[in-house]
Motif scaffolding. Structure first.
Motif, PDB file in Angstrom:
ATOM      1  N   TYR B  72       0.474  -0.987   0.238  1.00 38.45           N
ATOM      2  CA  TYR B  72       0.274  -0.106  -0.004  1.00 38.45           C
ATOM      3  C   TYR B  72       0.451   1.325  -0.019  1.00 38.45           C
ATOM      4  O   TYR B  72       0.962   1.985  -0.922  1.00 38.45           O
ATOM      5  CB  TYR B  72      -0.919   0.256   0.973  1.00 38.45           C
ATOM      6  N   ASP B 169     -11.183   4.241   5.439  1.00 42.42           N
ATOM      7  CA  ASP B 169     -12.151   3.803   5.095  1.00 42.42           C
ATOM      8  C   ASP B 169     -13.103   5.092   5.085  1.00 42.42           C
ATOM      9  O   ASP B 169     -13.051   5.792   6.271  1.00 42.42           O
ATOM     10  CB  ASP B 169     -12.910   2.775   5.399  1.00 42.42           C
ATOM     11  N   GLU B 201     -10.485   2.125  -2.278  1.00 41.34           N
ATOM     12  CA  GLU B 201     -11.495   0.967  -1.688  1.00 41.34           C
ATOM     13  C   GLU B 201     -11.560   0.218  -2.642  1.00 41.34           C
ATOM     14  O   GLU B 201     -10.474   0.242  -3.942  1.00 41.34           O
ATOM     15  CB  GLU B 201     -13.055   1.745  -1.186  1.00 41.34           C
ATOM     16  N   SER B 202     -11.773  -0.592  -2.356  1.00 45.32           N
ATOM     17  CA  SER B 202     -11.884  -2.014  -3.606  1.00 45.32           C
ATOM     18  C   SER B 202     -12.778  -2.485  -4.434  1.00 45.32           C
ATOM     19  O   SER B 202     -13.907  -1.600  -4.087  1.00 45.32           O
ATOM     20  CB  SER B 202     -12.014  -3.354  -2.436  1.00 45.32           C
ATOM     21  N   TYR B 234      -6.633  -6.013   2.787  1.00 39.18           N
ATOM     22  CA  TYR B 234      -7.164  -5.948   3.165  1.00 39.18           C
ATOM     23  C   TYR B 234      -8.371  -6.941   2.044  1.00 39.18           C
ATOM     24  O   TYR B 234      -8.175  -7.118   0.660  1.00 39.18           O
ATOM     25  CB  TYR B 234      -7.657  -3.624   1.891  1.00 39.18           C
ATOM     26  N   TRP B 239      -7.344  -3.832  -4.627  1.00 34.66           N
ATOM     27  CA  TRP B 239      -7.760  -1.906  -4.039  1.00 34.66           C
ATOM     28  C   TRP B 239      -6.838  -1.474  -4.903  1.00 34.66           C
ATOM     29  O   TRP B 239      -6.234  -1.730  -5.654  1.00 34.66           O
ATOM     30  CB  TRP B 239      -6.473  -2.006  -3.061  1.00 34.66           C
TER      31      TRP B 239
END
Lengths: 286, 286
Positions: B72, B169, B201-202, B234, B239
């Motif tokens: 990340y 988030d 986000e995903s 995650y 991601w």
């Protein structure tokens, strides 16, 4: 009806991934178990999950789901089939859920032999999981062979252009599909310029498996390429596949042979990117 | 010592991901809680997990771990910094764990302002998570600002070449960092040709968030590019990040400005591949 790995919790049922070597488990909320049977090889079940739709579960391990099965099935078939200049005869070892066969049949192949050890997996997938296996008329090019894949490949020679080893994890019935003797036999079954591909587990959770598969195939094949995809339901999310070729090198192709037919994952961009590996995976394979 | 989301089970302790919108939760075995405090904003904790080493946990949600935090942190900083021809001044909104700042400081920048709303996150990360935050002497180019990021960007103009929105988030304190007013203010803080990047986000679990972020930034910036990485801890594993630029387009660069300094994820191959999206993500963004 309960199956392996499912626990009651606060009035709900959750399936717990048995992967606990790293103290990390994915869990799925289970609405109901649609079917369950003990085959000669394993506990075979189809469940309905809250978030991923229906799922095939073998001995408590989620194999494929309605929501994201397409990623795995497209990646394990389109990449080798598009890497081969003229794939006529294809063999799928395992893949009883039917998803890989469905993708392979999108190509102008002459035959697809699906060699699955466990007829119960095929039966349940066709009956309860048409979303993965397909629900149309059976394609006349597809032949089901219920046999141990390691035995099947001993009996033939130079029969296939592409072999897809769509196995479960290297425990239980699938363990031998990760060993050198099987790869040696599989190589003999390939025609000239043939390609073998296998799922080679997670580079994060099973780096030893990936490393070993890559290395072993490198002893047998002139071209070996590992590629990755992001698959939510597999532990760690990132999954590896390893392609071994007697001729064509996918890195020398621009992917123009990819068939785009309702694909939801694979496209030319994925072709161009899936062989490009993060630094930690490169270092693992070097 | 217990923290949110941790349950005792069979004599062990497990942290359950609160993501249950899709009936899917990741769980981590917890060896011990190293530190815990209720800040003005949230419960801040550092735990030692069985498989991922130490982890920063905010209100029961794993933010970063020793084992995979690098993915990340490298992706959210190296991509925008290498996309900019000469990034001198960098602002990180959030990112209290220090990992993004550490990566940004690998570039020949003049200043990195880290704007984190919660001093407790910085304090705990520096004290208990040097593996992520770094444990060397503080870099004189790095400045800590303890302030609400939305307020901070209102008070400046044309101050930064790159803004990295390293938020949690879109619930709780970080929700406003996903809204148009914040992006508008952030745009004003960019110098000519500046670049903003945010985690979006995903694509599997939060497709609505990714779609909205991509669309909103598209109303404000001439160049908007979404890129992906596979991050095991995650939910869903894959991601998304979205880069919005007032000038340079990363697709027009070959990534030659990437700094390779003990990188474990980002390299030229990742540069070439991360903007290439699977079909389902392309269709989501179109």
């Amino acid at each position: 009806m309960m199956i392996k790995g499912v626990f009651a919790w606060d009035g709900e049922h959750w399936l717990f991934d048995p992967e606990d070597r790293f103290g990390f488990r994915a869990t799925w909320k289970v609405n109901r178990v649609l079917a369950k049977a003990d085959s000669d090889f394993q506990e075979v079940a189809v469940i309905e999950t809250e978030g991923f739709g229906k799922a095939l579960v073998l001995d408590g391990v989620v194999q494929t789901t309605e929501k994201d099965g397409f990623i795995y099935n497209e990646m394990i078939t389109h990449i080798p089939l598009a890497a081969h200049p003229k794939p006529a005869d294809v063999c799928i070892i395992g893949g009883g859920d039917g998803g890989a066969a469905r993708e392979a049949l999108k190509y102008p192949v002459q035959s697809v032999d699906m060699v699955e050890i466990d007829p119960k997996v095929v039966e349940f997938s066709r009956r309860y999981l048409p979303e993965v296996a397909g629900d149309g008329e059976p394609d006349p090019r597809l032949r089901f062979v219920y046999e141990d894949g390691t035995r099947f490949v001993k009996k033939r020679a130079q029969a296939y252009d592409v072999i897809v080893v769509d196995s479960s994890d290297p425990v239980g019935p699938a363990a031998v599909l990760f060993e050198k003797p099987f790869y040696q036999d599989a190589k003999q079954v390939l025609k000239e310029g043939g390609i073998l591909v296998c799922q080679s587990e997670s580079p994060i959770f099973h780096p030893d498996v990936l490393k070993r598969v890559h290395h072993t195939l490198g002893e047998l094949f002139p071209v070996v390429r590992t590629y990755l995809a992001a698959i939510p339901t597999y532990p760690g999310g990132v999954w590896s596949f390893t392609l071994a070729s007697l001729g064509p090198d996918p890195l020398q192709s621009d992917g123009h042979r990819l068939v785009m037919n309702e694909n939801r994952y694979v496209n030319r961009d994925i072709w161009e990117s899936c062989f490009r590996l993060p630094q930690y995976v490169k270092e693992l394979l070097d």
